[in-house]
Write a protein that holds these residues in place. Structure first.
Motif, PDB file in Angstrom:
ATOM      1  N   UNK A  86     -24.535  -9.613  -2.668  1.00  0.00           N
ATOM      2  CA  UNK A  86     -23.687 -10.239  -1.655  1.00  0.00           C
ATOM      3  C   UNK A  86     -23.880  -9.530  -0.323  1.00  0.00           C
ATOM      4  N   UNK A  87     -23.898 -10.319   0.744  1.00  0.00           N
ATOM      5  CA  UNK A  87     -24.112  -9.750   2.080  1.00  0.00           C
ATOM      6  C   UNK A  87     -22.786  -9.384   2.728  1.00  0.00           C
ATOM      7  N   UNK A  88     -22.869  -8.853   3.914  1.00  0.00           N
ATOM      8  CA  UNK A  88     -21.688  -8.290   4.564  1.00  0.00           C
ATOM      9  C   UNK A  88     -20.641  -9.333   4.935  1.00  0.00           C
ATOM     10  N   UNK A  89     -21.042 -10.600   5.017  1.00  0.00           N
ATOM     11  CA  UNK A  89     -20.089 -11.633   5.415  1.00  0.00           C
ATOM     12  C   UNK A  89     -19.276 -12.230   4.282  1.00  0.00           C
ATOM     13  N   UNK A  90     -19.538 -11.813   3.038  1.00  0.00           N
ATOM     14  CA  UNK A  90     -18.810 -12.372   1.887  1.00  0.00           C
ATOM     15  C   UNK A  90     -17.480 -11.642   1.749  1.00  0.00           C
ATOM     16  N   UNK A  91     -16.386 -12.402   1.707  1.00  0.00           N
ATOM     17  CA  UNK A  91     -15.058 -11.786   1.680  1.00  0.00           C
ATOM     18  C   UNK A  91     -14.808 -11.047   0.371  1.00  0.00           C
ATOM     19  N   UNK A  92     -13.933 -10.059   0.424  1.00  0.00           N
ATOM     20  CA  UNK A  92     -13.578  -9.295  -0.777  1.00  0.00           C
ATOM     21  C   UNK A  92     -12.984 -10.198  -1.854  1.00  0.00           C
ATOM     22  N   UNK A  93     -12.249 -11.220  -1.436  1.00  0.00           N
ATOM     23  CA  UNK A  93     -11.642 -12.133  -2.406  1.00  0.00           C
ATOM     24  C   UNK A  93     -12.718 -12.907  -3.173  1.00  0.00           C
ATOM     25  N   UNK A  94     -13.765 -13.328  -2.452  1.00  0.00           N
ATOM     26  CA  UNK A  94     -14.858 -14.041  -3.124  1.00  0.00           C
ATOM     27  C   UNK A  94     -15.649 -13.102  -4.025  1.00  0.00           C
ATOM     28  N   UNK A  95     -15.846 -11.871  -3.605  1.00  0.00           N
ATOM     29  CA  UNK A  95     -16.553 -10.896  -4.442  1.00  0.00           C
ATOM     30  C   UNK A  95     -15.772 -10.638  -5.729  1.00  0.00           C
ATOM     31  N   UNK A  96     -14.462 -10.499  -5.612  1.00  0.00           N
ATOM     32  CA  UNK A  96     -13.627 -10.262  -6.789  1.00  0.00           C
ATOM     33  C   UNK A  96     -13.704 -11.434  -7.758  1.00  0.00           C
ATOM     34  N   UNK A  97     -13.802 -12.651  -7.216  1.00  0.00           N
ATOM     35  CA  UNK A  97     -13.894 -13.839  -8.071  1.00  0.00           C
ATOM     36  C   UNK A  97     -15.194 -13.853  -8.876  1.00  0.00           C
ATOM     37  N   UNK A  98     -16.256 -13.316  -8.295  1.00  0.00           N
ATOM     38  CA  UNK A  98     -17.535 -13.206  -9.019  1.00  0.00           C
ATOM     39  C   UNK A  98     -17.438 -12.117 -10.081  1.00  0.00           C
ATOM     40  N   UNK A  99     -16.905 -10.985  -9.695  1.00  0.00           N
ATOM     41  CA  UNK A  99     -16.824  -9.836 -10.603  1.00  0.00           C
ATOM     42  C   UNK A  99     -15.989 -10.131 -11.838  1.00  0.00           C
ATOM     43  N   UNK A 100     -15.050 -11.062 -11.725  1.00  0.00           N
ATOM     44  CA  UNK A 100     -14.203 -11.406 -12.872  1.00  0.00           C
ATOM     45  C   UNK A 100     -15.004 -11.930 -14.055  1.00  0.00           C
ATOM     46  N   UNK A 101     -16.209 -12.423 -13.797  1.00  0.00           N
ATOM     47  CA  UNK A 101     -17.044 -12.941 -14.880  1.00  0.00           C
ATOM     48  C   UNK A 101     -17.964 -11.858 -15.467  1.00  0.00           C
ATOM     49  N   UNK A 102     -17.726 -10.608 -15.086  1.00  0.00           N
ATOM     50  CA  UNK A 102     -18.483  -9.510 -15.661  1.00  0.00           C
ATOM     51  C   UNK A 102     -19.758  -9.168 -14.928  1.00  0.00           C
ATOM     52  N   UNK A 103     -19.962  -9.744 -13.756  1.00  0.00           N
ATOM     53  CA  UNK A 103     -21.186  -9.482 -13.002  1.00  0.00           C
ATOM     54  C   UNK A 103     -21.157  -8.105 -12.356  1.00  0.00           C
ATOM     55  N   UNK A 104     -22.327  -7.508 -12.240  1.00  0.00           N
ATOM     56  CA  UNK A 104     -22.489  -6.307 -11.424  1.00  0.00           C
ATOM     57  C   UNK A 104     -22.711  -6.762  -9.987  1.00  0.00           C
ATOM     58  N   UNK A 105     -21.973  -6.211  -9.057  1.00  0.00           N
ATOM     59  CA  UNK A 105     -22.056  -6.614  -7.653  1.00  0.00           C
ATOM     60  C   UNK A 105     -22.857  -5.583  -6.862  1.00  0.00           C
ATOM     61  N   UNK A 106     -23.812  -6.074  -6.069  1.00  0.00           N
ATOM     62  CA  UNK A 106     -24.580  -5.210  -5.176  1.00  0.00           C
ATOM     63  C   UNK A 106     -24.340  -5.685  -3.753  1.00  0.00           C
ATOM     64  N   UNK A 107     -23.680  -4.868  -2.961  1.00  0.00           N
ATOM     65  CA  UNK A 107     -23.419  -5.182  -1.561  1.00  0.00           C
ATOM     66  C   UNK A 107     -24.603  -4.732  -0.711  1.00  0.00           C
ATOM     67  N   UNK A 108     -25.042  -5.602   0.208  1.00  0.00           N
ATOM     68  CA  UNK A 108     -26.109  -5.197   1.126  1.00  0.00           C
ATOM     69  C   UNK A 108     -25.684  -5.464   2.560  1.00  0.00           C
ATOM     70  N   UNK A 109     -26.274  -4.730   3.493  1.00  0.00           N
ATOM     71  CA  UNK A 109     -26.058  -5.009   4.904  1.00  0.00           C
ATOM     72  C   UNK A 109     -26.881  -6.237   5.279  1.00  0.00           C
ATOM     73  N   UNK A 110     -26.456  -6.941   6.304  1.00  0.00           N
ATOM     74  CA  UNK A 110     -27.235  -8.093   6.731  1.00  0.00           C
ATOM     75  C   UNK A 110     -26.614  -9.407   6.315  1.00  0.00           C
ATOM     76  N   UNK A 111     -27.422 -10.477   6.375  1.00  0.00           N
ATOM     77  CA  UNK A 111     -26.922 -11.823   6.141  1.00  0.00           C
ATOM     78  C   UNK A 111     -27.434 -12.384   4.816  1.00  0.00           C
ATOM     79  N   UNK A 112     -27.166 -13.653   4.589  1.00  0.00           N
ATOM     80  CA  UNK A 112     -27.538 -14.309   3.330  1.00  0.00           C
ATOM     81  C   UNK A 112     -29.036 -14.228   3.063  1.00  0.00           C
ATOM     82  N   UNK A 113     -29.848 -14.550   4.061  1.00  0.00           N
ATOM     83  CA  UNK A 113     -31.291 -14.577   3.833  1.00  0.00           C
ATOM     84  C   UNK A 113     -31.838 -13.186   3.494  1.00  0.00           C
ATOM     85  N   UNK A 114     -31.253 -12.154   4.072  1.00  0.00           N
ATOM     86  CA  UNK A 114     -31.663 -10.796   3.713  1.00  0.00           C
ATOM     87  C   UNK A 114     -31.255 -10.463   2.277  1.00  0.00           C
TER      88      UNK A 114
END
Length: 400
Positions: free
Chosen positions: A145-173
């Protein structure tokens, strides 16, 4: 901005590959997989006669994907479907036979799935679908997930057991980083965008979206004459327009592709006549559509059957959210997220412009199909923009 399709391929048939992906057999496969899901239910198709009258058209129907599979977005149909298909294909290779979707929970397939890792980049919704699909089959998922993805959306993904990797930059990066890490570690990338040499899996993701068209055509009193389709990388718009073209042939509706003015990579591609990346701009409120490079597969489809390309502004998107939450007449209230109503925003802009109306033959007899591509996937942001919570919108105005 508004542009009619002048590409030499316009109105040419789909390539054999795309016709197979988005055709009847592909849609049949997607429906079989969907039927195997425990929480599957057809999403509602709403008629909005009052709004249609205001816009000077004959009929307006909105397919509400905010109700899809508990994920709040049409993306629930794409990433999870591709993950399940890929698991069955791998199981087929290892077991030396065709493996049916009914065997997804069998011990043999579960063991194979447990050794697989699926990765993707996301603005929020696609990652949630991939994570859910991996969870359903017992595989591992890593979501970038890039820097513009909200914490609420990240939490919604993590609820399914996913490992989250935050990166600097935008979607295409984040897309590039997901592909790089996955290649290093032997993971399978399930992306909703495509690039040279990587087309089949995004095609599977698009194939999952054809279910929306199938369901809508069963419920519409008459086929639509126009469909306004929001685009990020273009996969959703291409899947919808492509399957409509296969199903309706010469009677297909005019397909208008709608993007945020701040992230209009498909529009820029249509203007240039070839896929191009655009410069990054200010973030758009339509976060799920904030993409700066088109999908090559999507463009191949849209260059043929996308009839017009246009953009809408930030205030257009917010206005649609509020308009759907506070409907006119007896129209039902619909909870539409920041990106969900972009297609309707495009219709409203065209309806108010004589030149665009004429160019698209939009008149009092037109029957328009819109897809509300997401509900309130970030409830806090939704309440901030609409002035009501999603629950309040539903309570105040239940469909008749």
């Amino acid at each position: 901005m508004f542009l009619l399709n002048r590409h030499p391929d316009h109105r040419q048939p789909l390539t054999k590959e795309d016709a197979a992906t988005l055709g009847t057999a592909g849609a049949d496969a997607a429906e079989r997989f969907l039927a195997a899901r425990d929480n599957h239910a057809e999403t509602p198709l709403h008629a909005l006669p009052a709004l249609a009258g205001e816009l000077g058209i004959g009929a307006l129907h909105i397919k509400d994907e905010g109700k899809r599979l508990g994920l709040g977005s049409f993306k629930a149909l794409g990433g999870a479907y591709a993950v399940m298909q890929l698991v069955l294909e791998e199981a087929g290779k290892r077991l030396g036979r065709t493996v049916d979707v009914a065997e997804l929970q069998s011990p043999d397939v579960k063991v194979i799935a447990a050794g697989m890792t699926f990765a993707c980049a996301t603005d929020g919704n696609h990652g949630r679908s991939v994570a859910q699909g991996a969870g359903l089959v017992g595989a591992r998922s890593v979501i970038f997930v890039h820097s513009g993805v909200s914490n609420e959306r990240v939490a919604a993904i993590a609820r399914f057991g996913a490992e989250i990797v935050r990166i600097a930059g935008d979607y295409d990066q984040s897309v590039r980083e997901a592909a790089r890490v996955a290649a290093e570690r032997g993971w399978t990338v399930v992306s909703d965008t495509s690039w040279p040499g990587y087309e089949r899996i995004p095609g599977l993701v698009m194939q999952g979206y054809t279910v929306i068209v199938r369901e809508a055509l069963k419920r519409l009193p008459e086929p639509p004459t126009h469909v306004f389709l929001q685009a990020g990388v273009g996969g959703f718009a291409a899947a919808m327009a492509g399957h409509l073209a296969v199903m309706l042939g010469q009677g297909r509706p005019r397909a208008i592709v709608v993007e945020p003015a701040r992230a209009a990579c498909v529009y820029a591609t249509a203007k240039a006549g070839r896929p191009i990346a655009i410069a990054h701009s200010k973030p758009t409120v339509m976060a799920m559509l904030e993409c700066y490079e088109p999908s090559l597969v999507a463009w191949r489809v849209l260059s043929r059957i996308g009839d017009a390309f246009m953009t809408v502004d930030e205030e257009d998107a917010v206005s649609v959210m509020n308009r759907l939450a506070r409907p006119s007449g007896d129209d039902p209230a619909i909870v539409s997220g920041e990106s969900g109503g972009a297609g309707l925003a495009g219709l409203i802009r065209v309806a108010g412009d004589k030149k665009m109306r004429a160019a698209l033959h939009l008149d009092a007899g037109s029957r328009v199909l819109i897809v509300n591509s997401e509900g309130a996937t970030d409830p806090g942001r939704y309440a901030e923009l609409v002035g009501m919570t999603p629950e309040e919108v539903v309570r105040v105005r239940q469909p008749a």
